[in-house]
Scaffold this motif. Structure first.
Motif, mmCIF file in Angstrom:
data_model
loop_
_atom_site.group_PDB
_atom_site.id
_atom_site.type_symbol
_atom_site.label_atom_id
_atom_site.label_comp_id
_atom_site.label_asym_id
_atom_site.label_seq_id
_atom_site.Cartn_x
_atom_site.Cartn_y
_atom_site.Cartn_z
ATOM 1 N N ALA A 195 47.669 34.734 25.840
ATOM 2 C CA ALA A 195 48.118 34.869 27.225
ATOM 3 C C ALA A 195 48.437 36.326 27.570
ATOM 4 C CB ALA A 195 49.354 34.000 27.469
ATOM 5 N N VAL A 196 48.611 37.168 26.563
ATOM 6 C CA VAL A 196 48.926 38.575 26.815
ATOM 7 C C VAL A 196 47.654 39.411 26.871
ATOM 8 C CG1 VAL A 196 50.119 40.625 25.938
ATOM 9 C CG2 VAL A 196 51.223 38.380 25.803
ATOM 10 N N LEU A 197 46.835 39.359 25.843
ATOM 11 C CA LEU A 197 45.632 40.199 25.802
ATOM 12 C C LEU A 197 44.340 39.410 25.914
ATOM 13 C CD1 LEU A 197 46.626 42.934 23.215
ATOM 14 C CD2 LEU A 197 46.385 43.170 25.670
ATOM 15 N N GLY A 198 44.442 38.150 26.239
ATOM 16 C CA GLY A 198 43.251 37.366 26.531
ATOM 17 C C GLY A 198 42.253 37.303 25.401
ATOM 18 N N ALA A 199 41.061 37.789 25.658
ATOM 19 C CA ALA A 199 39.931 37.621 24.744
ATOM 20 C C ALA A 199 39.789 38.754 23.735
ATOM 21 C CB ALA A 199 38.643 37.501 25.560
ATOM 22 N N LEU A 200 40.822 39.548 23.556
ATOM 23 C CA LEU A 200 40.733 40.677 22.638
ATOM 24 C C LEU A 200 40.432 40.182 21.226
ATOM 25 C CD1 LEU A 200 41.028 43.721 22.776
ATOM 26 C CD2 LEU A 200 43.408 43.442 22.117
ATOM 27 N N VAL A 201 39.385 40.750 20.620
ATOM 28 C CA VAL A 201 38.926 40.290 19.315
ATOM 29 C C VAL A 201 39.591 41.070 18.177
ATOM 30 C CG1 VAL A 201 36.904 40.062 17.814
ATOM 31 C CG2 VAL A 201 36.726 39.518 20.250
ATOM 32 N N ASP A 202 39.659 42.387 18.288
ATOM 33 C CA ASP A 202 40.192 43.231 17.217
ATOM 34 C C ASP A 202 41.298 44.112 17.793
ATOM 35 O OD1 ASP A 202 40.731 45.062 15.189
ATOM 36 O OD2 ASP A 202 38.626 45.283 14.624
ATOM 37 N N TYR A 203 42.527 43.615 17.731
ATOM 38 C CA TYR A 203 43.674 44.306 18.321
ATOM 39 C C TYR A 203 43.801 45.744 17.800
ATOM 40 C CZ TYR A 203 48.478 45.631 19.295
ATOM 41 O OH TYR A 203 49.582 46.313 19.714
ATOM 42 N N GLU A 204 43.761 45.927 16.487
ATOM 43 C CA GLU A 204 43.980 47.258 15.912
ATOM 44 C C GLU A 204 42.898 48.252 16.340
ATOM 45 O OE1 GLU A 204 46.638 48.569 14.576
ATOM 46 O OE2 GLU A 204 47.648 46.631 14.698
ATOM 47 N N ALA A 205 41.638 47.829 16.351
ATOM 48 C CA ALA A 205 40.555 48.724 16.774
ATOM 49 C C ALA A 205 40.725 49.086 18.245
ATOM 50 C CB ALA A 205 39.195 48.079 16.527
ATOM 51 N N PHE A 206 41.069 48.105 19.060
ATOM 52 C CA PHE A 206 41.291 48.345 20.488
ATOM 53 C C PHE A 206 42.440 49.326 20.679
ATOM 54 C CE2 PHE A 206 43.315 47.047 24.554
ATOM 55 C CZ PHE A 206 42.262 47.349 25.408
ATOM 56 N N ARG A 207 43.527 49.122 19.965
ATOM 57 C CA ARG A 207 44.692 49.998 20.062
ATOM 58 C C ARG A 207 44.330 51.430 19.649
ATOM 59 N NH1 ARG A 207 49.943 50.377 20.616
ATOM 60 N NH2 ARG A 207 51.109 51.632 19.144
ATOM 61 N N GLN A 208 43.568 51.580 18.577
ATOM 62 C CA GLN A 208 43.156 52.914 18.129
ATOM 63 C C GLN A 208 42.306 53.606 19.193
ATOM 64 O OE1 GLN A 208 41.320 52.427 14.292
ATOM 65 N NE2 GLN A 208 43.237 51.766 13.345
ATOM 66 N N GLN A 209 41.443 52.846 19.861
ATOM 67 C CA GLN A 209 40.622 53.433 20.914
ATOM 68 C C GLN A 209 41.487 53.866 22.094
ATOM 69 O OE1 GLN A 209 37.760 50.184 21.273
ATOM 70 N NE2 GLN A 209 36.163 51.630 20.650
ATOM 71 N N LEU A 210 42.481 53.056 22.453
ATOM 72 C CA LEU A 210 43.379 53.433 23.541
ATOM 73 C C LEU A 210 44.165 54.695 23.201
ATOM 74 C CD1 LEU A 210 44.823 49.982 24.698
ATOM 75 C CD2 LEU A 210 43.206 51.444 25.931
ATOM 76 N N VAL A 211 44.677 54.782 21.981
ATOM 77 C CA VAL A 211 45.416 55.970 21.551
ATOM 78 C C VAL A 211 44.513 57.199 21.652
ATOM 79 C CG1 VAL A 211 46.487 57.108 19.562
ATOM 80 C CG2 VAL A 211 47.072 54.731 20.104
ATOM 81 N N ALA A 212 43.294 57.094 21.158
ATOM 82 C CA ALA A 212 42.359 58.221 21.219
ATOM 83 C C ALA A 212 42.061 58.610 22.664
ATOM 84 C CB ALA A 212 41.066 57.866 20.484
ATOM 85 N N GLY A 225 45.011 62.853 28.152
ATOM 86 C CA GLY A 225 46.367 63.140 28.594
ATOM 87 C C GLY A 225 46.703 64.624 28.506
ATOM 88 N N PRO A 226 47.914 64.954 28.948
ATOM 89 C CA PRO A 226 48.347 66.377 28.881
ATOM 90 C C PRO A 226 48.222 66.908 27.463
ATOM 91 C CG PRO A 226 49.933 65.030 30.088
ATOM 92 C CD PRO A 226 48.933 64.087 29.488
ATOM 93 N N GLY A 227 47.623 68.060 27.339
ATOM 94 C CA GLY A 227 47.430 68.669 26.023
ATOM 95 C C GLY A 227 46.180 68.225 25.315
ATOM 96 N N GLY A 228 45.519 67.178 25.832
ATOM 97 C CA GLY A 228 44.278 66.697 25.230
ATOM 98 C C GLY A 228 43.134 67.641 25.570
ATOM 99 N N GLN A 229 42.057 67.533 24.823
ATOM 100 C CA GLN A 229 40.908 68.404 25.024
ATOM 101 C C GLN A 229 40.320 68.250 26.416
ATOM 102 O OE1 GLN A 229 38.355 67.216 21.841
ATOM 103 N NE2 GLN A 229 39.494 68.369 20.316
ATOM 104 N N ALA A 230 40.278 67.022 26.935
ATOM 105 C CA ALA A 230 39.669 66.799 28.235
ATOM 106 C C ALA A 230 40.713 66.758 29.331
ATOM 107 C CB ALA A 230 38.872 65.482 28.218
ATOM 108 N N GLY A 231 42.002 66.880 28.972
ATOM 109 C CA GLY A 231 43.081 66.793 29.947
ATOM 110 C C GLY A 231 43.233 68.081 30.731
ATOM 111 N N PRO A 232 44.168 68.076 31.709
ATOM 112 C CA PRO A 232 44.412 69.263 32.524
ATOM 113 C C PRO A 232 44.826 70.432 31.649
ATOM 114 C CG PRO A 232 45.638 67.338 33.346
ATOM 115 C CD PRO A 232 44.998 66.962 32.053
ATOM 116 N N GLN A 233 44.296 71.568 31.938
ATOM 117 C CA GLN A 233 44.611 72.775 31.165
ATOM 118 C C GLN A 233 45.590 73.654 31.877
ATOM 119 O OE1 GLN A 233 43.344 72.984 28.034
ATOM 120 N NE2 GLN A 233 42.367 71.050 28.429
#
Length: 147
Positions: free
Chosen positions: A116-133, A139-147
């Motif tokens: 009921a929270v993440l629905g059809a998510l198959v691999d929580y840890e892989a998804f979380r790692q992708q979100l963190v990346a 985000g601020p300070g990231g390579q593609a973020g605002p400079q």
């Protein structure tokens, strides 16, 4: 929403709609447990041990006033206590109660396992790692973020 139509959406729109849907389901899951986003963050910070409200506010990146309201709600729910700091009797510390520890553990479990929270998510840890990346890169300070 027809599945084939959704599959054709640009990635940005998919992320935006997914974020709104997950936030809504997460808010409902937290409310069922007597929590808010802010309350869960405070409990998460307290798992490591007692802290002053000011330290909690800094850790959560909110104002002292916002954390004060959050701690007051958690106190009323029985999830935290305020105790005198043994090292400085002028200072109060916020501590987790057993009920707070249990509701925190249940919310963490629900985040990872409750469909009921993440629905059809198959691999929580892989998804979380992708979100963190993604957040780190854009985000601020990231390579593609605002400079």
């Amino acid at each position: 929403m027809a599945d084939d139509a959704v599959a054709s959406w640009p990635t940005g729109r998919l992320l935006s709609v997914a974020a709104r849907l997950v936030e809504g389901s997460w808010e409902r899951a937290l409310a069922e447990r007597g929590l808010t986003h802010a309350g869960l963050i405070a409990l998460h910070l307290l798992v490591g041990g007692p802290q002053s409200q000011r330290a909690l506010a800094r850790g959560a990146r909110v104002t002292d006033q916002t954390m004060s309201r959050t701690v007051d709600r958690l106190l009323r729910a029985g999830f935290v206590d305020r105790v005198v700091d043994g090292a400085d009797r002028r200072r109060m510390l916020v501590t987790l109660t057993e009920s707070g520890r249990a509701v925190h553990a249940e919310a963490v479990r629900a985040e990872r396992e409750d469909p009921a929270v993440l629905g059809a998510l198959v691999d929580y840890e892989a998804f979380r790692q992708q979100l963190v990346a993604l957040v780190q890169a854009l985000g601020p300070g990231g390579q593609a973020g605002p400079q």
